[in-house]
Design a protein around this motif. Structure first.
Motif, PDB file in Angstrom:
ATOM      1  N   TYR A   1       0.850  -1.104  -0.089  1.00  0.00           N
ATOM      2  CA  TYR A   1      -0.065   0.169   0.096  1.00  0.00           C
ATOM      3  C   TYR A   1       0.657   1.155  -0.035  1.00  0.00           C
ATOM      4  CZ  TYR A   1      -3.797   3.213   1.323  1.00  0.00           C
ATOM      5  OH  TYR A   1      -4.641   4.259   1.274  1.00  0.00           O
ATOM      6  N   LEU A   2       0.901   1.939  -1.004  1.00  0.00           N
ATOM      7  CA  LEU A   2       1.769   3.313  -1.145  1.00  0.00           C
ATOM      8  C   LEU A   2       2.980   2.734  -0.908  1.00  0.00           C
ATOM      9  CD1 LEU A   2      -0.341   5.927   0.395  1.00  0.00           C
ATOM     10  CD2 LEU A   2      -0.069   5.714  -1.851  1.00  0.00           C
TER      11      LEU A   2
ATOM     12  N   TYR B   1      -8.736  -6.113  -6.055  1.00  0.00           N
ATOM     13  CA  TYR B   1      -8.139  -5.588  -4.799  1.00  0.00           C
ATOM     14  C   TYR B   1      -6.427  -5.881  -4.970  1.00  0.00           C
ATOM     15  CZ  TYR B   1     -12.882  -5.402  -3.261  1.00  0.00           C
ATOM     16  OH  TYR B   1     -14.235  -5.372  -3.271  1.00  0.00           O
ATOM     17  N   VAL B   2      -5.907  -4.966  -4.398  1.00  0.00           N
ATOM     18  CA  VAL B   2      -4.130  -5.364  -4.392  1.00  0.00           C
ATOM     19  C   VAL B   2      -3.966  -5.213  -3.004  1.00  0.00           C
ATOM     20  CG1 VAL B   2      -2.072  -4.106  -5.259  1.00  0.00           C
ATOM     21  CG2 VAL B   2      -4.148  -3.609  -6.402  1.00  0.00           C
TER      22      VAL B   2
ATOM     23  N   VAL C   1      -4.652  -4.255   1.138  1.00  0.00           N
ATOM     24  CA  VAL C   1      -5.971  -4.034   1.464  1.00  0.00           C
ATOM     25  C   VAL C   1      -7.002  -4.680   0.411  1.00  0.00           C
ATOM     26  CG1 VAL C   1      -5.302  -1.916   2.382  1.00  0.00           C
ATOM     27  CG2 VAL C   1      -5.714  -2.017   0.092  1.00  0.00           C
TER      28      VAL C   1
ATOM     29  N   PRO D   1      -8.943   0.395   4.379  1.00  0.00           N
ATOM     30  CA  PRO D   1      -7.939   1.280   4.835  1.00  0.00           C
ATOM     31  C   PRO D   1      -8.899   2.445   5.153  1.00  0.00           C
ATOM     32  CG  PRO D   1      -8.101   1.292   2.242  1.00  0.00           C
ATOM     33  CD  PRO D   1      -9.016   0.128   3.048  1.00  0.00           C
TER      34      PRO D   1
ATOM     35  N   SER E   1      -7.067   5.317   6.388  1.00  0.00           N
ATOM     36  CA  SER E   1      -6.213   6.372   5.889  1.00  0.00           C
ATOM     37  C   SER E   1      -4.898   5.751   5.437  1.00  0.00           C
ATOM     38  CB  SER E   1      -5.897   7.272   7.065  1.00  0.00           C
ATOM     39  OG  SER E   1      -5.101   6.616   7.943  1.00  0.00           O
ATOM     40  N   ASN E   2      -4.173   6.245   5.022  1.00  0.00           N
ATOM     41  CA  ASN E   2      -2.686   5.908   4.597  1.00  0.00           C
ATOM     42  C   ASN E   2      -2.080   5.062   5.398  1.00  0.00           C
ATOM     43  OD1 ASN E   2      -3.706   6.973   1.868  1.00  0.00           O
ATOM     44  ND2 ASN E   2      -2.286   8.562   1.840  1.00  0.00           N
TER      45      ASN E   2
ATOM     46  N   THR F   1     -11.000  -1.753 -13.676  1.00  0.00           N
ATOM     47  CA  THR F   1     -11.375  -2.632 -12.751  1.00  0.00           C
ATOM     48  C   THR F   1     -12.676  -2.073 -11.847  1.00  0.00           C
ATOM     49  OG1 THR F   1     -10.702  -3.721 -11.057  1.00  0.00           O
ATOM     50  CG2 THR F   1      -9.721  -1.616 -11.047  1.00  0.00           C
ATOM     51  N   THR F   2     -13.259  -3.215 -11.742  1.00  0.00           N
ATOM     52  CA  THR F   2     -14.594  -2.610 -10.869  1.00  0.00           C
ATOM     53  C   THR F   2     -14.546  -3.258  -9.647  1.00  0.00           C
ATOM     54  OG1 THR F   2     -15.723  -2.458 -13.069  1.00  0.00           O
ATOM     55  CG2 THR F   2     -17.072  -2.744 -11.050  1.00  0.00           C
ATOM     56  N   MET F   3     -14.719  -2.921  -8.363  1.00  0.00           N
ATOM     57  CA  MET F   3     -15.087  -3.472  -7.186  1.00  0.00           C
ATOM     58  C   MET F   3     -16.316  -3.370  -6.413  1.00  0.00           C
ATOM     59  SD  MET F   3     -12.075  -1.304  -4.955  1.00  0.00           S
ATOM     60  CE  MET F   3     -11.776   0.327  -5.203  1.00  0.00           C
ATOM     61  N   ASN F   4     -16.891  -4.104  -5.807  1.00  0.00           N
ATOM     62  CA  ASN F   4     -18.108  -3.860  -4.960  1.00  0.00           C
ATOM     63  C   ASN F   4     -17.657  -2.934  -3.584  1.00  0.00           C
ATOM     64  OD1 ASN F   4     -19.550  -4.934  -6.857  1.00  0.00           O
ATOM     65  ND2 ASN F   4     -19.466  -6.875  -6.041  1.00  0.00           N
ATOM     66  N   ARG F   5     -17.246  -1.830  -3.707  1.00  0.00           N
ATOM     67  CA  ARG F   5     -16.850  -1.289  -2.528  1.00  0.00           C
ATOM     68  C   ARG F   5     -17.074   0.249  -2.993  1.00  0.00           C
ATOM     69  NH1 ARG F   5     -17.094  -4.186   1.492  1.00  0.00           N
ATOM     70  NH2 ARG F   5     -16.562  -6.256   0.661  1.00  0.00           N
ATOM     71  N   SER F   6     -17.174   1.094  -1.965  1.00  0.00           N
ATOM     72  CA  SER F   6     -17.527   2.484  -2.272  1.00  0.00           C
ATOM     73  C   SER F   6     -16.081   3.137  -2.808  1.00  0.00           C
ATOM     74  CB  SER F   6     -17.849   3.240  -0.818  1.00  0.00           C
ATOM     75  OG  SER F   6     -16.859   3.294   0.223  1.00  0.00           O
TER      76      SER F   6
ATOM     77  N   ASP G   1     -13.786   4.641  -1.732  1.00  0.00           N
ATOM     78  CA  ASP G   1     -12.963   5.484  -0.518  1.00  0.00           C
ATOM     79  C   ASP G   1     -11.556   5.838  -0.880  1.00  0.00           C
ATOM     80  OD1 ASP G   1     -14.910   5.552   1.288  1.00  0.00           O
ATOM     81  OD2 ASP G   1     -14.531   3.683   2.390  1.00  0.00           O
ATOM     82  N   ASN G   2     -11.049   6.784  -0.351  1.00  0.00           N
ATOM     83  CA  ASN G   2      -9.777   7.370  -1.062  1.00  0.00           C
ATOM     84  C   ASN G   2      -8.610   5.961  -0.829  1.00  0.00           C
ATOM     85  OD1 ASN G   2     -10.728   9.528  -0.951  1.00  0.00           O
ATOM     86  ND2 ASN G   2      -9.593  10.566   0.808  1.00  0.00           N
ATOM     87  N   GLY G   3      -8.712   5.100   0.257  1.00  0.00           N
ATOM     88  CA  GLY G   3      -7.988   3.946   0.420  1.00  0.00           C
ATOM     89  C   GLY G   3      -8.021   3.137  -0.389  1.00  0.00           C
ATOM     90  N   TYR G   4      -9.157   2.573  -1.125  1.00  0.00           N
ATOM     91  CA  TYR G   4      -8.980   1.480  -2.017  1.00  0.00           C
ATOM     92  C   TYR G   4      -8.527   2.290  -3.418  1.00  0.00           C
ATOM     93  CZ  TYR G   4     -11.621  -1.646   0.663  1.00  0.00           C
ATOM     94  OH  TYR G   4     -12.179  -2.258   1.554  1.00  0.00           O
TER      95      TYR G   4
ATOM     96  N   ASN H   1      -6.298   4.744  -3.581  1.00  0.00           N
ATOM     97  CA  ASN H   1      -5.035   4.891  -3.339  1.00  0.00           C
ATOM     98  C   ASN H   1      -4.174   3.663  -3.774  1.00  0.00           C
ATOM     99  OD1 ASN H   1      -4.499   7.532  -2.621  1.00  0.00           O
ATOM    100  ND2 ASN H   1      -4.541   7.275  -0.609  1.00  0.00           N
ATOM    101  N   SER H   2      -4.750   2.596  -3.154  1.00  0.00           N
ATOM    102  CA  SER H   2      -4.527   1.246  -3.432  1.00  0.00           C
ATOM    103  C   SER H   2      -4.197   0.878  -4.883  1.00  0.00           C
ATOM    104  CB  SER H   2      -4.880   0.191  -2.586  1.00  0.00           C
ATOM    105  OG  SER H   2      -4.714  -1.196  -3.065  1.00  0.00           O
ATOM    106  N   LEU H   3      -5.265   1.029  -5.686  1.00  0.00           N
ATOM    107  CA  LEU H   3      -5.192   0.789  -7.081  1.00  0.00           C
ATOM    108  C   LEU H   3      -4.403   1.540  -7.616  1.00  0.00           C
ATOM    109  CD1 LEU H   3      -9.114   0.095  -7.434  1.00  0.00           C
ATOM    110  CD2 LEU H   3      -7.081  -1.598  -7.840  1.00  0.00           C
TER     111      LEU H   3
ATOM    112  N   TYR I   1      -1.649   3.384  -6.702  1.00  0.00           N
ATOM    113  CA  TYR I   1      -0.418   3.268  -6.432  1.00  0.00           C
ATOM    114  C   TYR I   1       0.105   1.965  -7.296  1.00  0.00           C
ATOM    115  CZ  TYR I   1       3.832   1.998  -4.248  1.00  0.00           C
ATOM    116  OH  TYR I   1       5.471   1.575  -4.357  1.00  0.00           O
TER     117      TYR I   1
END
Lengths: 269, 783
Positions: free
Chosen positions: A23-24, A139-140, A143, A203, A205-206, B755-760, B762-765, B767-769, B771
């Motif tokens: 993650y990042l 997903y990666v 997370v 997640p 936050s970061n 890519t599509t995910m069944n989640r909102s 949110d910044n986190g997801y 960010n994850s994708l 990055y």
């Protein structure tokens, strides 16, 4: 100590200095999970006087307890690639088992007289698991939604001192019973286990993530305990009342290990 | 001394000649500072507008409706402002603003309240917004006849703003809706009719006010009436010129006559009297009649069609027409672009832009023809009128191999003339396309060419023979008999010695030669000559060069095919490896253009304000993720630009056109170099990278299908009921994330990820994708 600290800092700094998975770019994550385990305990009627006819001896298993066992888990994860994370989990929990026994009060030609009673046996268990999490499509790591496979060992210890009487039971004869049940020399149950689980790390936050997971465990050792529970003949006379403690304890211990639910928080480093 | 003098004179002449050459037209770009309204957040604009509305005397319901309108309208207009389709500071926009100043010379406050922009669109249209922005399209400027017509169009739109027609429409629709709700006999159609009737009244009102302003400004009132002709016939090309195929400009090439239609669809002259009962605008005939009556009644005293000057108008219309051709090419209206270029080239013989536009149009036509998608470009021959119809028909009738070769020939011709590297790129791509899809080889090319040359030669011989025979016949008539033995020596031995098959072969050749001849005479039947006539284009100089080029590109195609095959095999073989490790593109710098973030809720509709807020955060996320994986980057984002970021704004505009073109080709599953690549290729030097990226997120909250069914099912399995209830009350959230990486230098797609995910979202997801994606972009392959 200082050297170790410096080396650790330098290692993290060098790891984050170049592009990497996670993650990042953060490969490690540590987390704490609060564990609660729904445990179905089977026992006979409590606080009820029983006169059992020898010819038709059949105690009923009508009362069920749904008990949540609570524990704590700490885990360390390491993201190896975009879909895989290795993890090590260490957990400990306090256990309370409800055991059922009967107190033999006497007998006539036709019947035995028992006083059934329920009592707690408290113990502590520690466990460790090592395995991997595989993240689903979309997903990666580390997370998202994942499934995990792990192997590990759990060791439950029931000390003499921690086994206490649940309560007083009044017999048919109006006698106050104040029984103190003790396990002779304590009991240690150690088992190797395989686990499969599903979970999600969301997640927040970061740095922080929220985790929810559920696991199924298959205990591979101490099978001899479970073997003693012979469902067909369990209520027959070959198991005398004196064996009930052990038999029920083992039965419940096996069911305890089958399923758990964890909620927790973690940080990504 | 003499030598030195002549040398100086020579160089001066050369220099003068060079400077006198018409520079090749380049697409319009914005200039100066970026206006503030392009950079201001939409939420701030909405707040301001709604605050103003709160002070009005309207009822609560009216205010509510207007506030809803202001919210939606501001977001729609801002989307247009930030699309890169709007021009400002350029010559066309300055011209439009100058006309507006003429119209509003007596009303300074109104002039200050209004902003005028030109929209890069080939539609003929203009519209006003309640914010005081008036848009006019390039298509409109390209099609009007004079400055006065343009002034009338602007005056009409100014009237809409001045009289707050958009707000009036909203209030009227509210009234109609309420009336409709209370009257059960009023149906949907009646409601539409009532709304349409009100809208038409507003249009006539705007015509009337616009007309007054036009004559007050000193323009010829007739312009108001003739503008209606512009609106009526705006769907036609710039002019109606006979299309013969002479656009190829190759003397040796003659298109068979039967490829063209004898009878063309006539231009519908009475199309202005359409049924307008459900239209927002009155029909053109009615508008024209009303204006004509006004002209008759109060025609004004001036007859000026130009106040700012005819030369300026002509110069700018020249640009607008070229821009329209450019827009046609970008929007895959290849046949229209070709025809319009052909029309203009009949006036401006030597024009690099027009010739290159024809070359590009041919490239596009050939590519779509090869992909069997020709029907997807333009209106098609069934809906085209007059000579434009023939332009469609010829390409519909030609075989894809023929269009391919003809396009190659024309591209090479233009390449040799102007030495444009982009045209070379397109020519090479078409040759490769021919090799890959049309079995074009050196041998097949030479064989076709030989057949064509033989037929032409035979045709010439036949003609010669006919002439000789005519001559002989004339001589015989004059009494000068030829010796009998001559005829015997020529004809008899041949007839005796040849076999049946030889005779038939000869007949076949003769038929072909006759067909070559007939073609020039105007035969309308199809002949064997139709299959090889296009090789005429390569007769003479082009032959050798083409042959060599096919040979060299064949190798390139083979290598490319091999590399593609290896890559496909590699991906197939190491599928799991790539799933785990991702790709390693080894790119150091990426420019992110116009990031996108949009939120929607099935129950409450579009989340416009949230979306803008999230978009601002999304831009920050891009930067954070790029920083985290050491990827050098730039984010081109209009809301984050300063007034001086004009270059970035133009880059965004250009890239948006480019990517629009690219995606359109990809939707047809065609591998085509976007024509905008000619201009975007230079961006790689400006930004120090070839790679430009479009990335975005669309997140939606919706009802979970079948959730209540599960609840009912769980009544039987009652322990699961709480879970089913939680599921039923929790909406389904879906997030779609995309990352499109392009090489602007060669026009190719480097990598696309969706890519599509069944989640909102949110910044986190996200960010994850993000990055992970950027990590793969940056990562270099281990050797």
């Amino acid at each position: 100590m200082k050297q170790i600290f410096a080396i650790t800092i330098a290692a993290f700094a060098s790891l984050s200095a170049y592009s990497q998975v996670g993650y990042l770019g953060k490969k490690f994550n540590v987390g704490y999970n609060y564990e609660f385990t729904p445990w179905l305990s089977l026992t006979t009627r409590v606080n009820e006087y029983s006169t059992l006819t020898k010819s038709s001896y059949e105690p009923s298993y009508s009362e069920k307890f749904m008990v949540f066992m609570k524990g704590h888990n700490f885990n360390l994860g390491y993201t190896t690639n975009r879909k895989l994370e290795l993890f090590f989990n260490y957990g400990f929990r306090n256990m309370t088992y409800y055991a059922q026994t009967f107190t033999y009060e006497g007998e006539s030609d036709e019947s035995w007289v028992f006083v059934p009673k329920k009592y707690e046996i408290r113990g502590k268990e520690t466990s460790w698991d090592f395995g991997f999490r595989r993240y689903f499509k979309g997903y990666v790591a580390p997370v998202g939604v994942y499934q995990q496979f792990a192997f590990g060992q759990s060791t439950g210890r029931f000390d003499d001192a921690e086994s206490t009487v649940k309560g007083d039971i009044t017999s048919n004869y109006g006698t106050e019973l104040d029984l103190s049940i003790k396990l002779k020399d304590g009991l240690e149950v150690s088992s190797f286990r395989l686990s499969y689980g599903l979970g999600i790390k969301r997640p927040l936050s970061n740095l922080i993530y929220f985790c929810f997971e559920s696991n199924l465990h298959l205990s591979l050792t101490k099978l001899d305990y479970i073997k003693k529970v012979d469902w067909e003949n369990y209520y027959q006379s070959e198991f005398g009342p004196e064996n009930y403690d052990e038999a029920l304890l083992n039965l419940n211990f096996a069911s305890y290990r089958m399923f758990d639910v964890k909620l927790g928080l973690g940080i990504m480093i | 001394m003499k030598f030195a003098f002549y040398s100086v004179v020579f160089f001066l002449l050369v220099a003068l000649n060079v400077s006198a050459q018409t520079p090749c037209y380049t697409p319009l770009k914005c200039q100066g500072e970026i206006p503030e309204e392009f950079r201001t957040l939409t939420a701030a604009k909405v707040q301001k507008a709604q605050a103003k509305e709160r002070k009005s005397d309207r009822t609560y319901t009216e205010k509510k409706r207007i506030n809803e309108f202001l919210l939606r309208n501001n977001y729609v207009i801002d989307e247009l402002l930030n699309s890169g389709k709007i021009l400002f500071g350029d010559s066309l926009t300055s011209y439009v603003n100058d006309i507006a100043s003429v119209l509003l010379k007596d009303d300074e406050s109104l002039r200050d309240a209004l902003r005028f922009y030109v929209v890069k669109s080939n539609e003929v249209n203009a519209f006003a917004t309640n914010q005081g922005i008036i848009f006019i399209t390039v298509g409109m400027i390209a099609q009007v006849e004079n400055e006065a017509q343009l002034a009338f169009v602007l005056a009409h739109e100014i009237a809409h703003y001045e009289k707050e027609h958009s707000i009036a429409s909203i209030l009227e629709s509210e009234k109609i809706y309420n009336r409709d709700r209370n009257d059960k006999y009023n149906g949907y159609e009646d409601r539409i009719r009532l709304l349409s009737s009100f809208s038409k009244e507003l249009e006539l009102d705007a015509d009337s006010i616009g007309y007054e302003r036009l004559i007050k400004s000193g323009y010829n009132p007739m312009a108001a009436s003739t503008t209606m002709d512009v609106l009526q016939f705006a769907f036609l090309p710039f002019d109606d010129v006979e299309f013969t195929g002479s656009f190829m400009e190759l003397d040796s090439l003659r298109f068979p006559n039967h490829l063209f239609l004898d009878s063309l669809a006539p231009i519908p002259l009475n199309s202005d009297d359409f049924d307008d009962s459900e239209s927002t605008h009155p029909n053109i005939s009615r508008r024209r009649d009303v204006l004509d009556m006004r002209i008759e009644k109060n025609g004004g005293s001036t007859n000026k069609y130009f106040i700012l000057g005819k030369t300026r108008f002509e110069g700018l219309q020249h640009s607008a027409r070229r821009e329209m051709i450019h827009l046609d090419l970008v929007e895959q209206q290849y046949v229209d672009a070709l025809y319009n270029s052909f029309v203009l080239i009949t006036k401006d013989k030597e024009d690099q832009f027009l010739e290159e536009s024809i070359a590009k149009a041919l490239y596009g036509i050939s590519k779509y023809k090869n992909g069997n998608d020709f029907r997807d470009i333009g209106v098609g021959s069934d809906d085209a009128f007059s000579h434009l119809q023939n332009c469609y028909v010829i390409f519909e009738n030609l075989e894809k191999e023929q269009v391919n070769l003809l396009a190659i020939r024309y591209l090479i011709e233009v390449e040799n003339k102007y030495h444009s590297p982009f045209i070379t790129m397109l020519a090479n791509d078409l040759i490769k396309e021919g090799i890959k899809r049309n079995d074009l080889t050196q041998e097949s090319f030479e064989a076709g060419l030989k057949k064509c040359e033989e037929a032409v030669q035979l045709s010439k011989d036949l003609k010669l023979k006919e002439e000789e025979e005519k001559l002989k016949a004339a001589e015989e008539k004059n009494g000068e008999k030829k010796p009998a033995e001559t005829q015997d020596t020529v004809v008899k031995p041949l007839e005796e010695e040849t076999s049946k098959y030889d005779k038939l072969r000869k007949e076949k050749k003769k038929a072909l030669a006759v067909a070559v001849d007939d073609n020039t005479k105007g035969s309308s039947e199809s002949t064997p000559w139709d299959n090889i006539f296009h090789f005429q284009a390569f007769a003479g100089e082009g032959k050798q060069a083409m042959s060599i080029r096919i040979d060299s590109l064949k190798q390139v195609v083979e290598n490319q095919n091999k590399a593609d095959e290896e890559w496909v095999n590699e991906v197939r073989k190491r599928k799991k490896f790539y799933q785990r490790q991702g790709y390693s593109l080894g790119i150091d710098k990426v420019v992110f253009v116009d990031p996108f973030f949009f939120k929607a809720d099935e129950r409450s509709g579009l989340k416009l304000e949230d979306s803008e807020k999230e978009l601002m955060e999304f831009k920050g996320q891009i930067e954070d993720c790029a920083d985290a994986c050491n990827l050098e980057h730039e984010v081109i984002f209009p809301k984050a630009m300063s007034a001086d970021d004009m270059e970035k704004y133009n880059t965004m505009a250009m890239m948006n056109d480019w990517v629009g073109e690219k995606l359109s080709h990809e939707s047809n599953d065609l591998d085509i170099i976007p024509l905008e690549t000619e201009y975007t290729a230079a961006l790689s030097d400006t930004y120090g990278t070839d790679y430009f990226c479009y990335t975005g997120v669309f997140t939606a909250k919706m009802r979970r299908p079948g959730a209540w069914g599960t609840v009912i099912g769980c009544i039987i399995l009652y322990p699961l009921l709480p879970l089913a209830l939680v599921r039923a009350f929790t909406p389904l959230r879906q997030t779609y994330y995309y990352f499109l990486l392009y090489n602007v230098k060669n026009g190719q797609t480097k990598w696309t990820l969706e890519t599509t995910m069944n989640r909102s979202g949110d910044n986190g997801y996200v960010n994850s994708l993000m990055y992970d994606t950027m990590h793969q972009v940056k990562k270099e392959e281990k050797k």
